[in-house]
Design a protein around this motif. Structure first.
Motif, PDB file in Angstrom:
ATOM      1  N   MET A  73       0.834  -1.208   0.000  1.00 13.77           N
ATOM      2  CA  MET A  73       0.000   0.000   0.000  1.00 13.77           C
ATOM      3  C   MET A  73       0.871   1.261   0.000  1.00 13.77           C
ATOM      4  N   VAL A  74       1.855   1.270   0.868  1.00 15.39           N
ATOM      5  CA  VAL A  74       2.735   2.437   0.965  1.00 15.39           C
ATOM      6  C   VAL A  74       3.538   2.606  -0.323  1.00 15.39           C
ATOM      7  N   LEU A  80       0.937   1.193  13.498  1.00 12.94           N
ATOM      8  CA  LEU A  80       1.662  -0.056  13.266  1.00 12.94           C
ATOM      9  C   LEU A  80       3.060   0.301  12.783  1.00 12.94           C
ATOM     10  N   SER A  81       4.064  -0.485  13.184  1.00 13.27           N
ATOM     11  CA  SER A  81       5.410  -0.161  12.717  1.00 13.27           C
ATOM     12  C   SER A  81       6.070  -1.308  11.966  1.00 13.27           C
ATOM     13  N   GLY A  82       5.380  -2.422  11.799  1.00 11.82           N
ATOM     14  CA  GLY A  82       5.940  -3.553  11.061  1.00 11.82           C
ATOM     15  C   GLY A  82       5.381  -3.647   9.660  1.00 11.82           C
ATOM     16  N   LEU A  83       5.481  -2.561   8.916  1.00 13.08           N
ATOM     17  CA  LEU A  83       4.879  -2.503   7.588  1.00 13.08           C
ATOM     18  C   LEU A  83       5.817  -3.042   6.516  1.00 13.08           C
ATOM     19  N   LEU A  84       6.462  -4.162   6.806  1.00  6.36           N
ATOM     20  CA  LEU A  84       7.410  -4.769   5.888  1.00  6.36           C
ATOM     21  C   LEU A  84       7.060  -6.231   5.677  1.00  6.36           C
ATOM     22  N   ARG A  91       0.171   5.180  -1.053  1.00  4.62           N
ATOM     23  CA  ARG A  91      -0.746   5.498   0.051  1.00  4.62           C
ATOM     24  C   ARG A  91       0.073   5.849   1.298  1.00  4.62           C
ATOM     25  N   PHE A  92       0.766   6.973   1.216  1.00  4.11           N
ATOM     26  CA  PHE A  92       1.688   7.390   2.265  1.00  4.11           C
ATOM     27  C   PHE A  92       0.979   7.732   3.568  1.00  4.11           C
ATOM     28  N   ALA A  93      -0.284   8.090   3.504  1.00  5.20           N
ATOM     29  CA  ALA A  93      -1.033   8.405   4.719  1.00  5.20           C
ATOM     30  C   ALA A  93      -1.082   7.205   5.659  1.00  5.20           C
ATOM     31  N   PHE A  94      -0.927   5.997   5.097  1.00  8.73           N
ATOM     32  CA  PHE A  94      -0.969   4.804   5.944  1.00  8.73           C
ATOM     33  C   PHE A  94       0.218   4.746   6.900  1.00  8.73           C
ATOM     34  N   LEU A  95       1.266   5.517   6.617  1.00  5.18           N
ATOM     35  CA  LEU A  95       2.423   5.554   7.515  1.00  5.18           C
ATOM     36  C   LEU A  95       2.064   6.123   8.881  1.00  5.18           C
ATOM     37  N   SER A  96       0.926   6.815   8.973  1.00  9.65           N
ATOM     38  CA  SER A  96       0.489   7.356  10.264  1.00  9.65           C
ATOM     39  C   SER A  96      -0.325   6.346  11.069  1.00  9.65           C
TER      40      SER A  96
END
Length: 133
Positions: A78-79, A91-95, A83-88
């Motif tokens: 997504m990022v 969650l920090s394990g977006l890998l 969809r950079f807004a999802f970085l907010s």
């Protein structure tokens, strides 16, 4: 009231055994993290040679996958697609490398793996999660 399966320590050991076997067979130094369905850490194992940061990253991948009820790669995609807004999101394990553990059609937890290439982390995580397939 509904009933649902939950992970026992014996189940967690089976997940770790399968994931460790996959990592060892490929010569990969990784960290394995297993979380319950609420993202709470149940087990953490850092194989010899894995960088210390792997413990943090694997834990967060497991938490993200458990809470999101999907592979953590979905969030990374997504990022990457803008969809950079999802970085907010909280969650920090977006890998890639977090995989849900599904029993009887329900997510009962997740395994996160960190230490090698993203697709290799996912391969190890899928080996662990597959013990209930």
């Amino acid at each position: 009231m509904k009933s649902k399966p939950v992970l026992t320590q014996s189940d967690v050991a089976r997940v770790l055994d399968a994931a460790r076997a996959e990592a060892t067979a490929n010569g990969w130094a990784v960290t394995l993290a297993v979380a319950d369905d609420g993202g709470h850490l149940l087990a953490l194992e850092r194989l010899d040679g894995c960088a210390p940061v792997g413990a943090y990253i694997a834990t967060e991948k497991a938490r993200t996958s458990a809470l999101g009820r999907r592979e953590s790669k979905g969030y990374e995609d997504m990022v990457n697609k803008g969809r950079f807004a999802f970085l907010s999101a909280p969650l920090s394990g977006l890998l890639e490398g977090g995989v849900p553990i599904v029993v009887e059609g329900q997510v009962v937890g997740a395994i996160g793996v960190s230490g090698v290439k993203p697709e290799q982390d996912a391969q190890v995580a899928k080996a662990g999660a597959s013990v209930f397939a």
